[in-house]
Enzyme design. Sequence first.
Site, PDB file in Angstrom:
ATOM      1  N   GLU A   1     -11.973  -2.412  16.995  1.00  0.00           N
ATOM      2  CA  GLU A   1     -10.935  -3.390  17.294  1.00  0.00           C
ATOM      3  C   GLU A   1     -10.224  -3.017  18.587  1.00  0.00           C
ATOM      4  OE1 GLU A   1     -10.005  -4.787  12.707  1.00  0.00           O
ATOM      5  OE2 GLU A   1      -8.520  -3.584  13.752  1.00  0.00           O
TER       6      GLU A   1
ATOM      7  N   ASP B   1      14.193  -6.549   4.734  1.00  0.00           N
ATOM      8  CA  ASP B   1      15.193  -6.126   3.753  1.00  0.00           C
ATOM      9  C   ASP B   1      15.522  -4.634   3.847  1.00  0.00           C
ATOM     10  OD1 ASP B   1      14.981  -8.756   2.824  1.00  0.00           O
ATOM     11  OD2 ASP B   1      13.459  -8.211   1.367  1.00  0.00           O
TER      12      ASP B   1
ATOM     13  N   ALA C   1       0.821  -1.214   0.000  1.00  0.00           N
ATOM     14  CA  ALA C   1       0.000   0.000   0.000  1.00  0.00           C
ATOM     15  C   ALA C   1       0.851   1.259   0.000  1.00  0.00           C
ATOM     16  CB  ALA C   1      -0.935  -0.011   1.210  1.00  0.00           C
TER      17      ALA C   1
ATOM     18  N   LYS D   1       9.470  -8.020  -4.846  1.00  0.00           N
ATOM     19  CA  LYS D   1      10.305  -9.205  -4.674  1.00  0.00           C
ATOM     20  C   LYS D   1       9.759 -10.410  -5.423  1.00  0.00           C
ATOM     21  CE  LYS D   1      11.988 -10.324  -0.657  1.00  0.00           C
ATOM     22  NZ  LYS D   1      12.105 -10.578   0.798  1.00  0.00           N
TER      23      LYS D   1
ATOM     24  N   THR E   1       0.266  -6.170   2.700  1.00  0.00           N
ATOM     25  CA  THR E   1      -0.987  -5.459   2.452  1.00  0.00           C
ATOM     26  C   THR E   1      -2.066  -6.402   1.947  1.00  0.00           C
ATOM     27  OG1 THR E   1       0.109  -3.354   1.985  1.00  0.00           O
ATOM     28  CG2 THR E   1      -2.099  -3.644   1.097  1.00  0.00           C
TER      29      THR E   1
ATOM     30  N   HIS F   1       3.650 -10.566  14.069  1.00  0.00           N
ATOM     31  CA  HIS F   1       2.719  -9.941  13.134  1.00  0.00           C
ATOM     32  C   HIS F   1       3.187  -8.602  12.577  1.00  0.00           C
ATOM     33  CE1 HIS F   1      -1.108  -9.075  11.281  1.00  0.00           C
ATOM     34  NE2 HIS F   1      -1.315  -8.012  12.031  1.00  0.00           N
TER      35      HIS F   1
ATOM     36  N   LEU G   1      -2.162   0.488   8.153  1.00  0.00           N
ATOM     37  CA  LEU G   1      -2.522   0.898   6.797  1.00  0.00           C
ATOM     38  C   LEU G   1      -2.744   2.400   6.731  1.00  0.00           C
ATOM     39  CD1 LEU G   1      -4.905  -1.988   5.628  1.00  0.00           C
ATOM     40  CD2 LEU G   1      -2.659  -1.411   4.689  1.00  0.00           C
TER      41      LEU G   1
ATOM     42  N   HIS H   1       0.442 -11.004  16.933  1.00  0.00           N
ATOM     43  CA  HIS H   1      -1.013 -11.019  16.822  1.00  0.00           C
ATOM     44  C   HIS H   1      -1.546 -12.149  17.691  1.00  0.00           C
ATOM     45  CE1 HIS H   1      -5.069 -11.034  15.245  1.00  0.00           C
ATOM     46  NE2 HIS H   1      -4.791  -9.917  14.599  1.00  0.00           N
TER      47      HIS H   1
ATOM     48  N   TYR I   1      -2.679  -9.382   2.503  1.00  0.00           N
ATOM     49  CA  TYR I   1      -3.222 -10.312   3.494  1.00  0.00           C
ATOM     50  C   TYR I   1      -3.854  -9.623   4.693  1.00  0.00           C
ATOM     51  CZ  TYR I   1      -0.685 -13.717   0.734  1.00  0.00           C
ATOM     52  OH  TYR I   1      -0.246 -14.497  -0.306  1.00  0.00           O
TER      53      TYR I   1
ATOM     54  N   ARG J   1      -3.281  -5.406  21.836  1.00  0.00           N
ATOM     55  CA  ARG J   1      -2.796  -6.705  21.374  1.00  0.00           C
ATOM     56  C   ARG J   1      -1.702  -7.299  22.253  1.00  0.00           C
ATOM     57  NH1 ARG J   1      -2.592  -5.861  14.776  1.00  0.00           N
ATOM     58  NH2 ARG J   1      -4.828  -6.080  14.443  1.00  0.00           N
TER      59      ARG J   1
END
Length: 545
Positions: free
Chosen positions: A121, A222, A18, A38, A46, A350, A391, A243, A48, A289
């Site tokens: 959340e 990386d 994103a 890659k 993003t 996560h 995000l 997570h 997933y 979390r």
Amino acid sequence: MVEKQSHKFDVLIIGSGAAGLNLALELAPHARVAVLSKGPLSEGSTFYAQGGVAAVLDETDSIKSHIEDTLIAGAGLCEEATVRYIVENGRAAIEKLIGYGVGFTKERQPDGKNLYHLTREGGHSHRRVIHAADATGKAIELTLEKQVLAQPNIQIFEHHNAIDLIVESGVDGGPERCIGAYVLNERTDKVDTFAAPFVVLATGGASKVYMYTSNPDTCTGDGIAMAWRAGCRVANMEFTQFHPTCLYHPEAKSFLITEAVRGEGGVLLLPDGSRFMDRFHERAELAPRDVVARAIDFEMKRLGLDSVFLDISHKPKEFIEEHFPTVYERCKKYGFDITKEPIPVVPAAHYTCGGVKSGINGHTDLENLYAIGEVAYTGLHGANRMASNSLLECLVISAAAGADIRAKLATAPAPAKLKPWDESQVTDSDEEVVLSHNWDELRRFMWDYVGIVRTDKRLERAKHRIDLLQSEIHEYYGNFHVNRDLLELRNLTQCAELIVRCAMARKESRGLHYTRDYPALDTTAPLGPTILTPQKRTRKRGVRL
């Protein structure tokens, strides 16, 4: 015989999630842009991401509340100015995605209006997470890809694996600047050069350093490792978010169960059917979390469990199928019907809350090198990322970086002429087993020693093993042709060192960093991020000109 290629662009973006794609669209009308991926274009975190994007979109919510929730979740280490900037620009980022065509979920109201559905959340005091069912990342990634592929000024390079940044010494004692990168083209097995006056890292995090992770295989740190080797500072690498709820099944490969399941009433259970989160936090399943992951880890170790259970079967079947179609279908594939029974879940690495130290416009310590998205430390997340703020950060910071680069394009120098990659002294390896063994060893001891609960002794053991691995990898890297496994292992081992060094430096438990040797907050030391500064080093096949 395929020859090495030399490419020149105005902007080189390393990463195609994103952050990278949104930046490319910001720049497309003004510059020639290269985007490196890659693997296939979509293969990154993003795609997933299930939950959504946090932003103040409801009249009962407020900027102040979102800021306060983020600061609380960050356990005192968020940079408030950064939090405010990102939260204040959230609505604009969402509106831009809607303009691109992202199909966020809507829900018909009692008065007949069809409004965007907002979920809640962990850590949030309001419903402010806009989503596309439970596949928000996929919707955003594919929409941005469609927009990018329609732009003639953007060129996509799939299966291109960046090796190292190329840095030019400053003129008359001025700052060093990044002028390009060496990149392994996996389709030709050659190392190409990419020159650009502006280079952007959008490479994601480093959660693949752990044995169990919700991340795809591309998340090998990386950009963090390359920036460190090139001379950039990194910060807060001790804060890896685990997570709390990934599906526990030998074939599921740590499939994530979105936090929105708990946001819509899902409860965590022990094997006897009893709830336990209310013993750990007043918000129970909707605690931050780090609290939920640590509670699950504690109960699993206390009772010798392989997993705990997440149950939303008390909700109507139609509700579950409508709001969580991805989770429903995937669990069904593995023999679990979430409309009828609890499902086994475990924590998994996560999100990397630390990263390359950068500002709200993406600036790093190197002139004209930017870091955006999970690869960067901006100060938004502090000691613990609040759900669905990631995000948001990708979108807002990439837009800010785009504006900064656009303002500099007119006076930017032409792309430099780069020295080709030197492989005159290397051969093909006949010992690939070394790589696979070191991969397994690294990820296993990082999980055991530098996971959810740490101790000084565990960290020392991990550091000792990392030192040995780095010595082996350095020798291997200097003598053999590079391949993706070697490059990723080299980067992950570097990130593992940075995680351990940051963890050893923090003599307290805060947010995602919990150590038995220092279980309380340190109220005597001034609050601030853990910052590591690299020494100037000359590398074989060096990165400096």
